[in-house]
Design a protein around this motif. Structure first.
Motif, PDB file in Angstrom:
ATOM      1  N   LYS A 112       0.836  -1.192   0.000  1.00 52.32           N
ATOM      2  CA  LYS A 112       0.000   0.000   0.000  1.00 52.32           C
ATOM      3  C   LYS A 112       0.884   1.261   0.000  1.00 52.32           C
ATOM      4  CE  LYS A 112      -3.658  -2.157   2.806  1.00 52.32           C
ATOM      5  NZ  LYS A 112      -4.400  -2.071   4.085  1.00 52.32           N
ATOM      6  N   PRO A 113       0.457   2.363  -0.557  1.00 49.03           N
ATOM      7  CA  PRO A 113      -0.811   2.486  -1.291  1.00 49.03           C
ATOM      8  C   PRO A 113      -0.713   1.822  -2.659  1.00 49.03           C
ATOM      9  CG  PRO A 113       0.398   4.531  -1.425  1.00 49.03           C
ATOM     10  CD  PRO A 113       1.188   3.641  -0.503  1.00 49.03           C
ATOM     11  N   ILE A 114      -1.770   1.198  -3.078  1.00 50.72           N
ATOM     12  CA  ILE A 114      -1.772   0.478  -4.342  1.00 50.72           C
ATOM     13  C   ILE A 114      -2.832   1.074  -5.245  1.00 50.72           C
ATOM     14  CG2 ILE A 114      -3.407  -1.292  -3.534  1.00 50.72           C
ATOM     15  CD1 ILE A 114      -1.862  -3.299  -5.275  1.00 50.72           C
ATOM     16  N   ASP A 115      -2.540   1.126  -6.527  1.00 48.92           N
ATOM     17  CA  ASP A 115      -3.482   1.626  -7.500  1.00 48.92           C
ATOM     18  C   ASP A 115      -4.692   0.696  -7.579  1.00 48.92           C
ATOM     19  OD1 ASP A 115      -3.939   3.493  -9.948  1.00 48.92           O
ATOM     20  OD2 ASP A 115      -4.238   1.460 -10.718  1.00 48.92           O
ATOM     21  N   ASP A 116      -5.889   1.308  -7.581  1.00 51.54           N
ATOM     22  CA  ASP A 116      -7.102   0.491  -7.598  1.00 51.54           C
ATOM     23  C   ASP A 116      -7.162  -0.442  -8.807  1.00 51.54           C
ATOM     24  OD1 ASP A 116      -7.796   1.790  -5.313  1.00 51.54           O
ATOM     25  OD2 ASP A 116      -9.383   3.020  -6.202  1.00 51.54           O
ATOM     26  N   ASN A 117      -6.806   0.091  -9.966  1.00 53.19           N
ATOM     27  CA  ASN A 117      -6.851  -0.737 -11.183  1.00 53.19           C
ATOM     28  C   ASN A 117      -5.873  -1.911 -11.095  1.00 53.19           C
ATOM     29  OD1 ASN A 117      -8.837   0.771 -12.479  1.00 53.19           O
ATOM     30  ND2 ASN A 117      -7.335   2.193 -13.364  1.00 53.19           N
ATOM     31  N   GLN A 118      -4.698  -1.638 -10.506  1.00 46.03           N
ATOM     32  CA  GLN A 118      -3.719  -2.706 -10.356  1.00 46.03           C
ATOM     33  C   GLN A 118      -4.262  -3.826  -9.476  1.00 46.03           C
ATOM     34  OE1 GLN A 118      -0.042  -1.565  -8.507  1.00 46.03           O
ATOM     35  NE2 GLN A 118       0.958  -3.527  -8.908  1.00 46.03           N
ATOM     36  N   LEU A 119      -4.902  -3.458  -8.365  1.00 39.53           N
ATOM     37  CA  LEU A 119      -5.456  -4.468  -7.466  1.00 39.53           C
ATOM     38  C   LEU A 119      -6.571  -5.263  -8.147  1.00 39.53           C
ATOM     39  CD1 LEU A 119      -5.643  -5.819  -4.728  1.00 39.53           C
ATOM     40  CD2 LEU A 119      -7.149  -3.950  -3.970  1.00 39.53           C
ATOM     41  N   ILE A 120      -7.474  -4.560  -8.837  1.00 36.35           N
ATOM     42  CA  ILE A 120      -8.556  -5.253  -9.530  1.00 36.35           C
ATOM     43  C   ILE A 120      -8.001  -6.180 -10.616  1.00 36.35           C
ATOM     44  CG2 ILE A 120     -10.513  -4.919 -11.094  1.00 36.35           C
ATOM     45  CD1 ILE A 120     -11.132  -4.423  -8.156  1.00 36.35           C
ATOM     46  N   ASN A 121      -6.971  -5.735 -11.321  1.00 39.64           N
ATOM     47  CA  ASN A 121      -6.356  -6.579 -12.349  1.00 39.64           C
ATOM     48  C   ASN A 121      -5.721  -7.825 -11.736  1.00 39.64           C
ATOM     49  OD1 ASN A 121      -7.087  -4.941 -14.485  1.00 39.64           O
ATOM     50  ND2 ASN A 121      -5.187  -3.733 -14.427  1.00 39.64           N
ATOM     51  N   LYS A 122      -5.108  -7.642 -10.569  1.00 41.17           N
ATOM     52  CA  LYS A 122      -4.512  -8.791  -9.889  1.00 41.17           C
ATOM     53  C   LYS A 122      -5.591  -9.807  -9.508  1.00 41.17           C
ATOM     54  CE  LYS A 122      -0.020  -7.965  -9.400  1.00 41.17           C
ATOM     55  NZ  LYS A 122       1.051  -8.936  -9.800  1.00 41.17           N
ATOM     56  N   ILE A 123      -6.653  -9.300  -8.900  1.00 38.32           N
ATOM     57  CA  ILE A 123      -7.736 -10.195  -8.493  1.00 38.32           C
ATOM     58  C   ILE A 123      -8.336 -10.886  -9.721  1.00 38.32           C
ATOM     59  CG2 ILE A 123     -10.010 -10.295  -7.422  1.00 38.32           C
ATOM     60  CD1 ILE A 123      -9.190  -7.885  -5.702  1.00 38.32           C
ATOM     61  N   SER A 124      -8.551 -10.118 -10.790  1.00 37.76           N
ATOM     62  CA  SER A 124      -9.110 -10.691 -12.020  1.00 37.76           C
ATOM     63  C   SER A 124      -8.216 -11.767 -12.600  1.00 37.76           C
ATOM     64  CB  SER A 124      -9.325  -9.576 -13.061  1.00 37.76           C
ATOM     65  OG  SER A 124     -10.259  -8.632 -12.610  1.00 37.76           O
ATOM     66  N   THR A 125      -6.900 -11.541 -12.515  1.00 40.66           N
ATOM     67  CA  THR A 125      -5.950 -12.534 -13.050  1.00 40.66           C
ATOM     68  C   THR A 125      -6.123 -13.883 -12.373  1.00 40.66           C
ATOM     69  OG1 THR A 125      -4.321 -10.853 -13.637  1.00 40.66           O
ATOM     70  CG2 THR A 125      -3.513 -13.094 -13.315  1.00 40.66           C
ATOM     71  N   TYR A 126      -6.225 -13.866 -11.056  1.00 40.26           N
ATOM     72  CA  TYR A 126      -6.352 -15.140 -10.347  1.00 40.26           C
ATOM     73  C   TYR A 126      -7.727 -15.772 -10.559  1.00 40.26           C
ATOM     74  CZ  TYR A 126      -1.857 -14.104  -8.333  1.00 40.26           C
ATOM     75  OH  TYR A 126      -0.515 -13.828  -8.179  1.00 40.26           O
ATOM     76  N   PHE A 127      -8.766 -14.951 -10.662  1.00 39.73           N
ATOM     77  CA  PHE A 127     -10.076 -15.510 -10.971  1.00 39.73           C
ATOM     78  C   PHE A 127     -10.087 -16.137 -12.368  1.00 39.73           C
ATOM     79  CE2 PHE A 127     -12.547 -12.653  -7.804  1.00 39.73           C
ATOM     80  CZ  PHE A 127     -12.384 -13.624  -6.814  1.00 39.73           C
ATOM     81  N   ARG A 128      -9.402 -15.504 -13.319  1.00 35.80           N
ATOM     82  CA  ARG A 128      -9.337 -16.082 -14.676  1.00 35.80           C
ATOM     83  C   ARG A 128      -8.581 -17.400 -14.673  1.00 35.80           C
ATOM     84  NH1 ARG A 128      -8.420 -10.704 -16.380  1.00 35.80           N
ATOM     85  NH2 ARG A 128      -6.175 -11.105 -16.557  1.00 35.80           N
ATOM     86  N   LEU A 129      -7.496 -17.446 -13.905  1.00 35.42           N
ATOM     87  CA  LEU A 129      -6.734 -18.694 -13.817  1.00 35.42           C
ATOM     88  C   LEU A 129      -7.587 -19.810 -13.200  1.00 35.42           C
ATOM     89  CD1 LEU A 129      -3.256 -17.354 -12.616  1.00 35.42           C
ATOM     90  CD2 LEU A 129      -3.818 -18.289 -14.871  1.00 35.42           C
ATOM     91  N   ILE A 130      -8.313 -19.456 -12.144  1.00 32.40           N
ATOM     92  CA  ILE A 130      -9.185 -20.441 -11.506  1.00 32.40           C
ATOM     93  C   ILE A 130     -10.272 -20.886 -12.478  1.00 32.40           C
ATOM     94  CG2 ILE A 130     -10.862 -20.783  -9.652  1.00 32.40           C
ATOM     95  CD1 ILE A 130      -9.192 -18.745  -7.999  1.00 32.40           C
ATOM     96  N   GLU A 131     -10.842 -19.923 -13.202  1.00 28.63           N
ATOM     97  CA  GLU A 131     -11.885 -20.200 -14.174  1.00 28.63           C
ATOM     98  C   GLU A 131     -11.372 -21.155 -15.255  1.00 28.63           C
ATOM     99  OE1 GLU A 131     -15.303 -17.162 -15.494  1.00 28.63           O
ATOM    100  OE2 GLU A 131     -13.355 -16.747 -16.398  1.00 28.63           O
ATOM    101  N   LYS A 132     -10.172 -20.871 -15.747  1.00 29.32           N
ATOM    102  CA  LYS A 132      -9.580 -21.711 -16.787  1.00 29.32           C
ATOM    103  C   LYS A 132      -9.298 -23.114 -16.258  1.00 29.32           C
ATOM    104  CE  LYS A 132      -7.924 -22.249 -20.932  1.00 29.32           C
ATOM    105  NZ  LYS A 132      -8.833 -22.205 -22.113  1.00 29.32           N
TER     106      LYS A 132
END
Length: 290
Positions: A112-132
């Protein structure tokens, strides 16, 4: 458009306002179910409970049980060991702490402090990996199910053939013990179904020559090792009531990966009723006597 409906995210922080900020940010971009914990113990209770958590965002600086301790426990429990953990901290910024975070099993270590978009992209990356991964698992499960059904159908088809063929089938181990028999074999030998298993082949079989019968398994194994199969042998089954049933007999060896005989397959055709024709001789008469 929001994504990842059905995913479950656990956020852990001992400060309520941090939880509120993170929850609000995620809800703006994702349609995920969010669980919140204000302590390491509460996080463990949620992750190890009935909910199937997909991703954990974990603060490090917490009283009683910090984030490192919490992550270490999660990674040794079977139910939670595969849940990705993202550390999010404002206090532990040195390389040493970051390395410790990866050592206890985190997949990411964000400062922290972390950019909001960066955090959302990180979370999305792992959700996509799990989804795949889930999609691949679904495909694999379907293939396994289809292959299992195919093998079961082939097995059933083979069992039906074995059950209904007109020849007796006996499967032996290398010591000559009967380990499998089809219904025709039981009918031919007049034994109750299942009673042949465990008997020696010599108990129900004899060859034409006494010396062959005496050296039964030794002779067989030598020949089977040498040529792999012995076909069309005139022999007799010994039925339960001591009847001799004439048969035409074939034996085939099955070998394992080391070339050793693992099974011997015996097939017998009932020759009862087949009469060998004797050579015809003209009767002698007075006219052709020498």
């Amino acid at each position: 458009m929001k994504r990842y409906s059905g995913f479950k995210l656990l956020i852990v922080d001992d400060h309520e306002h941090n939880l509120f900020t993170l929850r609000t940010l995620v809800q703006q971009h994702m349609d995920v179910e969010i669980f919140e914990a204000t302590s390491g113990q509460q996080a463990l209770d949620i992750a190890l409970g009935d909910q199937k958590i997909d991703l954990i965002i974990l603060d490090i600086q917490m009283p009683e049980m910090d984030g490192f301790q919490t992550a270490s426990i999660l990674k040794v429990r079977k139910k939670s060991r595969d849940i990705p953990i993202i550390f999010l901290t404002a206090a532990f910024k040195t390389q040493e702490f970051q390395q410790k975070g990866y050592d206890v099993g985190a997949v990411d270590y964000l400062l922290k402090p972390i950019d909001d978009n960066q955090l959302i992209n990180k979370i999305s990356t792992y959700f996509r990996l799990i989804e795949k991964e889930r999609e691949l698992n679904t495909v694999l499960e379907r293939k396994v199910a289809a292959r299992t059904a195919e093998l079961a159908q082939a097995k059933q088809h083979l069992e039906n053939i074995i059950r209904h063929i007109g020849e007796a089938l006996l499967v032996l181990n290398p010591e000559g013990t009967i380990i499998q028999a089809n219904p025709t074999a039981y009918e031919m030998l007049a034994y109750e179904e299942g009673s042949l298993i465990g008997m020696q082949i010599g108990d129900v079989f004899e060859e034409e020559a006494d010396e062959q019968a005496g050296a039964f398994m030794g002779t067989w194994l030598e020949a089977l090792i040498r040529v792999g199969a012995l076909k069309k042998i005139d022999a007799r089954f010994i039925a339960k009531d001591d009847r001799r049933v004439p048969i035409l007999f074939s034996r085939t060896a099955i070998t394992d990966d080391n070339g050793e005989i693992s099974d011997i397959i015996c097939i017998a055709k009932d020759m009862t009723g087949y009469v060998r024709e004797e050579p015809q001789h003209e009767p002698k008469t007075a006219g052709n006597l020498p």
